[in-house]
Design an enzyme around this catalytic site. Structure first.
Site, PDB file in Angstrom:
ATOM      1  N   HIS A   1      -6.295   7.556  -1.694  1.00  0.00           N
ATOM      2  CA  HIS A   1      -7.164   6.658  -0.928  1.00  0.00           C
ATOM      3  C   HIS A   1      -6.405   5.807   0.078  1.00  0.00           C
ATOM      4  CE1 HIS A   1      -5.638   3.512  -3.629  1.00  0.00           C
ATOM      5  NE2 HIS A   1      -6.196   2.619  -2.819  1.00  0.00           N
TER       6      HIS A   1
ATOM      7  N   HIS B   1       0.842  -1.202   0.000  1.00  0.00           N
ATOM      8  CA  HIS B   1       0.000   0.000   0.000  1.00  0.00           C
ATOM      9  C   HIS B   1       0.876   1.250   0.000  1.00  0.00           C
ATOM     10  CE1 HIS B   1      -2.957  -3.023   1.434  1.00  0.00           C
ATOM     11  NE2 HIS B   1      -3.811  -2.276   0.751  1.00  0.00           N
TER      12      HIS B   1
END
EC number: 3.1.4.35
Length: 1451
Positions: free
Chosen positions: A900, A860
């Site tokens: 995000h 991520h």
């Protein structure tokens, strides 16, 4: 009539036949018409709404009050008959009587709902026929006059009786109260209807039927109307408090809260309904909410007077009516008192005694017997009926009554009085009348014997020397007289509880004659009696002095006195309880006001303490109040001291001052320090008599300490945080126990207020620190201007160059600058820069800042966000959905994709909650997603990064709203909530998605599709991304094991690594495939996404099948049992004990043993379909082969995966120990291998039975091999007792099932040098001959295959072979536990066989190396045909120091 008769029969009334006569019906109709005419005239003449009812001469009010016979006879006397039971007129009923034939003699003036209606009777009933209510007393009447019939005494219902009725019959009282409000409005004035009155009377009597009917038949409108009509009007005036309230109400956390743990009281608000409508809790005075009650006081002189109860019901004192009565006395055998009453609106209020409207209220009326009422205070309170108490009879009138009637009249005089002093005054006056005494005194008991409050039991003169002509006001001017318990005549009577009748007081030694000398009064006869309550306890003493006629008090006087005092005791106890309840109400109101005051002022500690000091000084009435706060670090000192003096309120700055003075006066450290240290309460009446007081504080000061009350202030944890000190109570009084109770309550509230204020100040400081931290963070989180300038000068290629429109986009060859330039191209191609006037340099800096705020985690990170944004760009441009969303929403979606996962920590929401991280405390749901959104806003609002600065206010709000929804939609929990409605709507046309709600749903699903888009990419990309995801998951699983001490889920459990292919298939089926198929339904151009998902699913299934096949081929425990049976029933039976012992000795590692050479052995390959079994046979004791033809599977042992992973580590750790323990040098082994057992045992431990079993297994395999190899030569068995052994081998790194074939091939080439081809084919084993000083050799052959299990072939006597290597590389070894059974006790076994010198290979590839061996052929393992070429299979062998061969096979 029939209906009326049935109702009368139902309620037990006798219905006369003569009532049916037409004459009486006509008379009744005439009476009704007259009443209607009178009512109309009254309405025209009287402008007010107060009704006036004139009574006909024949009208007799409904009988009420206590009847003398009711005291003597029980309610069940046959001569008594029960009344109708309907609600009495003054309590809201119709007042319609049903006795005998009185039904046709009604003469009712006006029909008002709830207005008292008089009862008309043709003939007065005898006294013993007066109707009684259910309690044995006659129901109250509508008038307050008194009348007698046949000696009966009738009085009106007092307010106390009405209140008692209100408690007993709450529904009826509420009904009456409701109609009292309605009756005063003009629209409710209507003529009287007799039939309606009868029905209402019947309903009043049958409340159960009314309730049942209401529950079954009432409509919603009726219930709402009832609720509206019963709403409290005062509640609308309540102003909400400004004090903050906690949002979640309870359980407050120990962090930041007051810490107070208040238990839930087991009480319901419904319980208060039994007492009728209570006063409002909150009122408004001068616009400020307060808990103090407003309106006429209830505990002053008006207590017990007229209207004292009804005035305060409901909190709003309503209108009152005063009855003026004219009493007429007739000289009959039984006096009959008729009365004429009329209503007078706006009557006087506040009479405190019977026969006087003045009394304690100060109106000036003397409370004499038969005195007339004064003017009162003149206050008018509309809407309420209030009846003036009947005047007391004069002494002459009372003398005409017999004894029973006299006592009854005097009892009525005191039964409704609730003010203690007035009641005592009435008791003494009535006693003087009864006994014809000159004057009397009354003492009340105070204190307790050895009570906790320290007050000693004594008698206090409530009234002293009361004569019939004295008033309450005169008695209040007297000083209290205290009589010690057991002292004097009164004290003796109180202590003994027995009466004392003294004819001559001066003859009794207990009499104190000093009182006569002071007053000038001569006491002769004295009668003293105790006053007891219902439980028999003495609560007072009453004494009368000197009869009027000069005689002594007789025994009859004693009996009369005792009888009357029984009623006095009950009334006195009720008055005391009522007085205490009123004081308790006042105290609670003060404390509620204090609590509200404290919690609404928490800005600073000075403001809060100042309000506490002002309220406390006003309540306790002392000269000085101090609050001293204990120092947090040094508990022996005070950090701050606040002073407040009484004259501070009179200064000019009193109105403007909001903080108290600090340290103006010297501090009495002695007493305050003692309280701060011990927490004890100190109440000192005289400060100079206490050793703890420091007299030096009064030196050089005009202020002198006298009385001191000091108490500790504690927080919720019981820790002392301060001291409160009150000095010098006014009027030179001492601080009482009640003062201590008040100060204790103040200290509790003060502690909570100080604690909350400290927390508020800490919160303010924390907010300031947070602001500074955010400013610093935003500065360092933003990219520098130099970086923005550099990016701005770079040329941005086209989208075609970057392949941004391609669904198979791969960023593997992109540099970081390339990703930034690709993002700039997206903004340029979507026309965001021109449309929203975004400064290009600001956009560059914003992108750099976003990239900078992504952490360097495995998956991520910034690359993931960039790929998500690219997929969103490809979908928007390929499907032309930007026309559906619009430019503003497209901008929000691209920003949302890039932001995000901002500041992702490599852990999911579940981990944050389990770890109780600050993020989990800050956000209860979608923890990380909320944090990502907050980080996004922080960057967007940072100076130099405001790409939305040129948007209008509406556009900016819309972008932020869509942006928040987009980022939160990346939470899979939100996805599951929205997926159902979305899948139901995929068949809708394009126009359907233009609406706001469907469009928001499509945006949310698009974020999920882009976030999971790696699953749609080609297999090489998907495989690489899956490795990254699993690696990050495994890191979180390791953290959960180490930090949280919990077992992670399978997908994050590194021990379940080989199950990832199947879990990936389940992930695709449950989450990915449905949404991508739905998107392909929406647009055919998204079909490549579904195809990519299905293709990757096939690859994952292939990997899952590989894992499943390997697992299924592991030998079951039943096969182990079969092997054991073969050994026990076959060749092992021929083994001698000596051979077994020799075998066991050879199993032990690093211990010298004797070995015998093997006569001969053959090696062959035995293949069966896909399973290849290898058997090596050798007879342990003879050269003859065994008859047992059973083959034993070489793969009989299961190996734990975790032990296999630890295998290489074990080899490295024990390498040094092996070298130090070995007595012989290793020959050709490339490394030294040591394999300690799981239990920590070494190979020098005694031989276990299982090792014997393993040796038998090796012998059986060798024996089977010997039978199959008939072409092999027999060799001599040789033993060696002087050789040492050493192990050698290399580690093999276990690879994940997710690794591809290319990586494995590259890994194999690295480890095997140039002979990497051997990894994909059957390995060739090269024999090397090694000679030692002894003629015999030690042979070891150990085979091991590892994927999820291990295979071992052990032989004590076998074929001698030399050291073998694969492709010229070092030896590859991996050691695991041999058997699952008893694995915690069994060391890892290495099979040992003799040297296989001179054995030729069966396939002819190799030949003898030293002239002693036979050809030994290479073979294929039985797993070879079922596994893919990129999966590793390993075998390893161990050699002794004489050159035993170790071999490994990698497939």
């Amino acid at each position: 009539m029939g209906q009326a008769a049935s109702m009368c029969r139902f309620r037990g009334c006798r219905y006369k036949n003569k009532n049916k006569s037409s004459k009486q019906q006509q008379q009744q109709q005439q009476q009704q018409q007259q009443q209607q005419q009178q009512h109309q005239q009254q309405q025209q003449q009287t402008p007010s709404h107060s009704p006036q009812i004139q009574h006909h001469s024949e009208i007799i009010p409904a009988t009420t009050g206590l009847h003398l016979r009711s005291i003597e006879e029980p309610a069940t006397t046959p001569l008594q008959f029960q009344p109708t039971g309907r609600m009495n007129t003054e309590q809201g009923g119709t007042g319609y009587g049903g006795y005998g034939s009185s039904e046709h003699s009604l003469l009712i003036a006006t029909r008002h709902a709830g207005v008292p209606l008089p009862l008309a009777q043709h003939q007065p009933l005898p006294a013993h026929y007066q109707p009684l209510n259910h309690s044995g007393a006659a129901p109250p009447s509508s008038s307050n006059g008194s009348s007698s019939s046949g000696g009966g005494v009738q009085t009106s219902a007092t307010p106390q009786q009405q209140q008692q009725y209100q408690v007993q019959q709450p529904y009826q009282y509420q009904y009456q109260h409701h109609y009292h409000h309605q009756a005063n409005s003009p629209q409710h004035h209507r003529p009287y209807d007799p039939e309606h009155a009868r029905m209402e009377a019947w309903l009043d009597e049958n409340q159960e039927f009314v309730q049942d009917y209401f529950i079954r038949k009432a409509t919603r409108q009726t219930v709402d109307a009832w609720l509206v009509s019963h709403a409290t009007s005062a509640g609308n005036d309540v102003v909400s408090s400004t004090s903050p309230t906690h949002a979640n109400g309870q359980t407050s956390s120990s962090r930041g809260g007051s810490g107070a743990t208040t238990p839930v009281r087991k009480i319901s608000a419904h319980e208060f309904e039994r007492g009728g409508l209570l006063k409002p809790i909150v009122n408004t005075i001068d616009g400020t909410p307060t808990f103090l009650s407003i309106g006429p006081p209830m505990d002053n002189g008006s207590v017990g007077g007229s209207c004292s109860n009804l005035q305060n019901v409901g909190g709003v004192v309503a209108g009152q009516y005063q009855y003026n009565h004219q009493q007429h006395h007739h000289n009959h055998a039984h006096l009959h008192h008729s009365q004429h009453s009329h209503y007078q609106a706006g009557g006087a209020v506040g009479s405190s005694s019977l026969g006087s409207t003045g009394g304690a209220s100060g109106a000036g009326g003397a409370p004499s017997l038969g005195g007339s009422g004064g003017a009162g205070n003149g206050h008018q309170y509309p809407y309420y009926h209030c009846h003036q108490r009947p005047q007391r009879l004069s002494r002459n009138e009372l003398k005409q009554l017999d004894e029973k009637e006299l006592i009854f009249e005097l009892v009525k005089d005191i039964c409704n009085e609730l003010e203690v002093r007035t009641l005592c005054h009435k008791i003494l006056q009535n006693v003087s009348i009864l006994l014809n005494a000159d004057r009397g005194s009354l003492f009340l008991v105070q204190g307790r014997c050895n009570g906790p409050d320290g007050l000693k039991k004594c008698l206090v003169s409530k009234l002293f020397d009361v004569c019939p002509r004295s008033t309450v006001e005169e008695m209040e001017q007297q000083d209290e007289v205290r009589v010690a318990w057991g002292t004097g005549i009164a004290g003796h009577v109180a202590e003994s509880g027995e009466p004392v009748n003294i004819p001559d007081a001066y003859q009794d030694e207990r009499f104190n004659c000093e009182i006569d000398s002071l007053t000038g009064y001569r006491t002769k006869a004295l009668l003293c009696m105790p006053i007891k309550d219902s439980s028999g306890d003495v609560i007072g003493v009453a004494q009368v002095i000197n009869k009027m006629n000069g005689e002594c008090f007789s025994e009859i006087d004693e009996k009369v006195f005792s009888s009357y005092l029984q009623f006095c005791g009950i009334g006195l106890r009720n008055a005391q309880l009522y007085e205490k309840s009123q004081l308790e109400i006042k105290r609670n109101q003060v404390l509620l006001d204090l609590a509200r005051m404290i919690f609404e002022e928490q800005s600073t500690i000075e403001h809060m303490v100042f309000r506490i000091l002002t309220h406390m000084q006003s309540l306790i009435q002392c000269q000085r109040v101090q609050i001293l706060l204990v120092h947090e670090a040094d508990k022996g000192s005070f950090s701050r001291v606040f002073d407040f003096e009484a004259n501070d309120l009179s200064e000019e700055e009193a109105t403007s001052r909001t903080s108290p003075y600090e340290s103006r006066f010297p501090i009495n450290i002695g007493i305050t320090g003692h309280v701060a240290t011990t927490g004890e309460t100190v109440n000192v009446p005289n400060a100079y008599e206490d050793d703890r007081f420091d007299a030096s504080v009064d030196e050089n000061s005009c202020f002198k300490h006298r009385s001191i009350l000091c108490m500790a202030i504690k927080n919720s944890l019981g820790q002392i945080i301060g001291v409160i000190q009150l000095i010098n109570k006014f009027n030179e009084l001492d601080f009482t126990k009640n003062d201590e109770n008040f100060v204790e309550a103040f200290a509790i509230f003060c502690g909570m207020g100080i604690h909350n204020t400290h927390m508020y100040e800490k919160a303010i400081v924390a907010m300031a620190k947070q602001s500074v931290t955010l400013e610093v963070l935003s500065y360092h989180a933003s990219a520098t201007m130099d970086e923005a300038h550099r990016l701005r000068r770079l040329r941005v290629p086209s989208a075609v160059h970057f392949r941004l429109h391609d669904f198979k986009f791969d960023d593997i060859h992109f540099e970081d600058d390339d990703t930034l330039k690709a993002c700039l191209r997206m903004f340029l191609d979507l026309d965001f820069v021109e449309r929203f006037h975004i400064d290009y340099e600001v956009l560059c800096r914003w992108l750099l800042s976003v990239k900078k705020n992504y952490r360097n985690v495995t998956y991520h990170n910034w690359r993931h966000a960039f790929n998500v944004a690219q997929m969103m760009f490809a979908i928007l441009t390929t499907t032309q959905w930007w026309k559906i969303f619009g430019e503003i929403e497209c901008l929000a979606l691209i920003i949302g994709c890039l932001c995000h996962d901002l500041d992702h920590r490599g852990t999911n929401n579940s981990f944050q909650i389990k770890a109780s991280s600050p993020l989990a405390q800050l956000y209860s749901t979608s923890t990380m997603e909320h944090h990502h959104f907050d980080q996004c806003l922080m960057i967007l609002n940072s100076p130099g990064n405001q790409i939305l600065a040129n948007l209008s206010s509406d556009d900016y709000c819309r972008v932020i709203r869509v942006l928040e929804d987009a980022i939160l939609s990346t939470d899979l929990a939100v996805y599951f909530k929205k997926r159902g409605p979305f899948l139901e709507s995929v068949s809708q046309p394009t126009s359907y998605w233009v609406a706001e709600e469907p469009r928001a749903l499509l945006r949310a699903m698009s974020m999920t599709v882009c976030d999971l888009s790696a699953i749609t990419k080609p297999w090489e990309i998907e495989k690489r991304v899956a490795d990254l995801v699993s690696s990050e998951f495994f890191e979180q699983g390791d953290m959960e094991k180490q930090e949280l001490n919990i077992t992670p889920i399978d997908i994050m459990n590194r021990e379940k690594e080989d199950e990832l292919p199947m879990m990936q298939v389940n992930f695709i089926d449950s989450i990915c495939l449905p949404i991508y198929e739905a998107f392909a339904t929406l647009s055919d151009k998204l079909e490549p996404l579904v195809e990519g998902v299905r293709d990757n699913r096939g690859h994952w299934i292939d990997l899952a099948d590989v894992v499943k096949t390997k697992t299924s081929q592991d030998q079951e425990p039943e096969e182990e049992q079969q092997q054991q049976n073969v050994i026990s029933n076959g060749d092992c039976k021929a083994m001698s004990d000596d051979d077994v012992a020799a075998s066991e000795a050879e199993v032990a590692v690093d211990s010298p043993s004797e070995k015998a050479s093997v006569n001969g052995s053959n090696v062959a390959n035995n293949s069966s379909n896909t399973n290849k079994k290898i058997a090596v046979a050798s007879h342990p004791t003879s050269t003859q082969p065994s008859d047992d033809d059973n083959d034993v599977d070489a793969d009989a042992d299961d190996v734990d995966e975790q032990a296999a992973e630890e295998n290489g580590h074990d080899a490295e750790v024990d390498e040094a120990s092996c070298r130090s323990n070995s007595t012989c040098s290793s020959s050709t082994a490339s490394s030294c291998l040591s394999t300690p057992p799981p239990t920590g045992e070494d190979d020098s431990t005694p031989v276990s039975p299982l090792k014997t079993l393993q040796a038998k297994l090796v012998a059986a395999n060798l024996n089977a091999l010997q039978r199959q190899t008939s072409n092999q030569a027999q060799t001599q068995k040789q033993r060696c007792k002087s050789c040492d052994h050493s192990r050698s081998g290399l580690q093999v790194r276990k690879t994940s099932s997710l690794r591809g074939a290319q990586e494995l091939d590259l890994d194999s080439k690295t480890r095997n040098g140039t002979h990497a081809a051997l990894c994909k084919s059957t390995p060739v084993i090269n024999n090397h001959s090694h000679h030692h000083n002894h003629s015999h050799s030690h042979n070891h052959n150990h085979h091991h295959h590892h994927h999820h299990h291990s295979h071992h072939n052990h032989s004590q006597h076998g074929i001698g072979i030399g050291s073998a290597s694969i492709g010229g590389s070092g030896l590859i070894s991996l050691t695991t536990p041999l058997l699952a059974m008893d694995s915690d006790r069994i060391p890892k076994i290495v099979g040992k066989i003799g040297n296989l010198d001179g054995l030729p290979f069966a396939n002819g590839i190799g030949g003898p190396q030293n002239g002693h061996g036979l050809p030994f052929g290479s073979y294929q393992h039985h797993h070879h045909h079922q596994h893919h070429h990129h999966l590793l299979a390993r075998r390893h062998s161990e050699t002794n120091s004489n050159g035993a061969t170790a071999m490994a096979v990698e497939k």
